[in-house]
Design an enzyme around this catalytic site. Structure first.
Site, PDB file in Angstrom:
ATOM      1  N   ARG A  15       0.833  -1.201   0.000  1.00 20.35           N
ATOM      2  CA  ARG A  15       0.000   0.000   0.000  1.00 20.35           C
ATOM      3  C   ARG A  15       0.875   1.262   0.000  1.00 20.35           C
ATOM      4  O   ARG A  15       1.003   1.936  -1.011  1.00 20.35           O
ATOM      5  CB  ARG A  15      -0.936  -0.033   1.228  1.00 20.35           C
ATOM      6  CG  ARG A  15      -2.159   0.891   1.115  1.00 20.35           C
ATOM      7  CD  ARG A  15      -1.897   2.359   1.315  1.00 20.35           C
ATOM      8  NE  ARG A  15      -1.311   2.691   2.615  1.00 20.35           N
ATOM      9  CZ  ARG A  15      -0.900   3.897   2.940  1.00 20.35           C
ATOM     10  NH1 ARG A  15      -0.982   4.897   2.078  1.00 20.35           N
ATOM     11  NH2 ARG A  15      -0.353   4.139   4.128  1.00 20.35           N
ATOM     12  N   ASP A  16       1.523   1.537   1.100  1.00 18.98           N
ATOM     13  CA  ASP A  16       2.316   2.760   1.217  1.00 18.98           C
ATOM     14  C   ASP A  16       3.487   2.753   0.232  1.00 18.98           C
ATOM     15  O   ASP A  16       3.895   3.791  -0.277  1.00 18.98           O
ATOM     16  CB  ASP A  16       2.826   2.897   2.653  1.00 18.98           C
ATOM     17  CG  ASP A  16       3.274   4.303   2.994  1.00 18.98           C
ATOM     18  OD1 ASP A  16       2.927   5.230   2.244  1.00 18.98           O
ATOM     19  OD2 ASP A  16       3.983   4.481   3.996  1.00 18.98           O
ATOM     20  N   HIS A 207       6.906   4.732  12.416  1.00 16.84           N
ATOM     21  CA  HIS A 207       6.864   4.668  10.948  1.00 16.84           C
ATOM     22  C   HIS A 207       7.851   5.724  10.446  1.00 16.84           C
ATOM     23  O   HIS A 207       7.566   6.923  10.516  1.00 16.84           O
ATOM     24  CB  HIS A 207       5.435   4.975  10.481  1.00 16.84           C
ATOM     25  CG  HIS A 207       5.258   4.981   8.998  1.00 16.84           C
ATOM     26  ND1 HIS A 207       4.515   4.023   8.341  1.00 16.84           N
ATOM     27  CD2 HIS A 207       5.697   5.835   8.042  1.00 16.84           C
ATOM     28  CE1 HIS A 207       4.514   4.289   7.035  1.00 16.84           C
ATOM     29  NE2 HIS A 207       5.230   5.389   6.840  1.00 16.84           N
ATOM     30  N   HIS A 209      10.546   7.360   7.586  1.00 22.82           N
ATOM     31  CA  HIS A 209      11.062   7.493   6.219  1.00 22.82           C
ATOM     32  C   HIS A 209      12.554   7.818   6.310  1.00 22.82           C
ATOM     33  O   HIS A 209      13.012   8.377   7.301  1.00 22.82           O
ATOM     34  CB  HIS A 209      10.295   8.578   5.474  1.00 22.82           C
ATOM     35  CG  HIS A 209       8.945   8.125   5.010  1.00 22.82           C
ATOM     36  ND1 HIS A 209       8.469   8.358   3.751  1.00 22.82           N
ATOM     37  CD2 HIS A 209       7.974   7.431   5.654  1.00 22.82           C
ATOM     38  CE1 HIS A 209       7.251   7.829   3.625  1.00 22.82           C
ATOM     39  NE2 HIS A 209       6.934   7.268   4.774  1.00 22.82           N
ATOM     40  N   CYS A 240       6.027  10.057  -0.029  1.00 28.60           N
ATOM     41  CA  CYS A 240       4.797  10.741   0.362  1.00 28.60           C
ATOM     42  C   CYS A 240       4.431  11.722  -0.738  1.00 28.60           C
ATOM     43  O   CYS A 240       5.216  12.616  -1.048  1.00 28.60           O
ATOM     44  CB  CYS A 240       4.974  11.486   1.686  1.00 28.60           C
ATOM     45  SG  CYS A 240       3.528  12.486   2.084  1.00 28.60           S
ATOM     46  N   ASN A 249       9.967   4.765   2.467  1.00 25.44           N
ATOM     47  CA  ASN A 249       9.985   4.208   3.812  1.00 25.44           C
ATOM     48  C   ASN A 249      11.328   3.524   4.033  1.00 25.44           C
ATOM     49  O   ASN A 249      12.022   3.167   3.094  1.00 25.44           O
ATOM     50  CB  ASN A 249       8.890   3.142   3.930  1.00 25.44           C
ATOM     51  CG  ASN A 249       7.513   3.708   3.722  1.00 25.44           C
ATOM     52  OD1 ASN A 249       6.995   4.406   4.579  1.00 25.44           O
ATOM     53  ND2 ASN A 249       6.911   3.418   2.588  1.00 25.44           N
TER      54      ASN A 249
END
Length: 302
Positions: A15-16, A207, A209, A240, A249
């Site tokens: 997803r991300d 989370h 990055h 993002c 990430n």
């Protein structure tokens, strides 16, 4: 404080990781990615997003993906749901967990969704209520918890305020997200210490990055404050869309390599993850950004 002996890795690449890919990634590839990740032992895989395809075209096949994956018993399959329509899609797709997301930065909230933080979180109340009634887990993400592309520094009280709002809604897990990767270890310690004063550390995740190369150091700093859940993306996929220049990430392979060196158990097969990272990068026609993954792949090929 002694470091946790076991860590839960939430694998966010389907997803991300994929949501910003310009070329549409075939549904078959997404399904295989999720199945391979679950088989490698990830307890939680962020599989899809039920948002308007107008905003995130890459995630338009979420229902299809969820219908075709091989559900592995014990694996939590999460989906992103920004509103009730998204929740209805998630419910129909049999999601085990929904993810809602609010920012700790007023500027980010106004710029992205044209409303205040308080208003944005209030919009999630019916979604969380519906999820609880349906017996679905809820994860609340706090974006820009360590810095914002528009306002710069984000006050720690703002992060704690969002965490408390999530707690009041009875969210199961709270993600402290460094959306643009500007955090450094001391700031991470301070933010995590403040959040865990109001939320049980067992319900808080990090989370990170890797925009400034600080993600692994920030994970170590979080471990030192008792955090034992982290998000990572195989081959370092993702970024993002709202934060210019924000790279992906942290790479799952790099996180696993570090945790293995710290004798922290994850239940994930490291070699299988290296294979998945190399396979996925080949499918995207580029080299992945995992240093550990690429180093091991090169060693194998030698």
């Amino acid at each position: 404080m002694a470091l946790p002996t076991r860590v839960k890795i939430v694998e966010v690449s389907p997803r991300d990781g994929l949501q910003n890919e310009k070329e549409f990634v075939p549904t078959d590839i997404k399904v295989e990615l999720i199945d391979r990740l679950a088989a490698a032992g990830f307890p939680n895989v962020e599989a899809a997003s039920f948002v308007s395809p107008k905003w995130v075209p890459q995630m338009a096949d979420g229902a299809d993906v969820m219908a075709r994956i091989q559900r592995r018993p014990g694996t939590i399959y999460s989906v992103l749901t920004p509103n009730m329509k998204g929740f209805e899609g998630a419910l129909a797709a049999g999601a085990d967990e929904i993810v809602i997301f609010g920012a700790a930065s007023e500027a980010f909230s106004q710029k992205n969704i044209n409303c205040s933080i308080a208003e944005s979180i209030a919009r999630f109340e019916p979604v969380v209520q519906a999820a609880r009634e349906a017996g679905i887990r809820v994860r609340g993400s706090i974006s820009c918890a360590l810095g914002c592309p528009y306002q710069g520094e984000v006050p720690i009280e703002s992060v704690v305020d969002v965490a408390q709002r999530y707690l009041a809604m009875q969210v199961d897990e709270i993600d402290v997200a460094d959306t643009i990767g500007v955090g450094t270890p001391q700031r991470v310690r301070d933010v995590m210490a403040a959040v865990t004063r109001v939320v049980d550390p067992a319900r808080v995740s990090g989370h990170f990055h890797d925009t400034y190369g600080q993600a692994l150091a920030n994970i170590l700093a979080s471990l030192e404050t008792g955090i034992s859940i982290f998000h990572a993306s195989v081959a370092g996929l993702g970024g993002c869309p709202y934060a210019k220049g924000a790279t992906g990430n942290v790479a799952t392979e790099d996180v696993l390599y570090m945790l293995r060196g710290l004798d922290i158990d994850t239940g994930v097969d490291f070699d299988a993850v290296v294979d998945i990272g190399q396979w996925m990068s080949a499918n995207l026609n580029r080299k992945g950004s995992s240093r550990a993954g690429n180093a091991i792949a090169a060693k194998r090929a030698a």
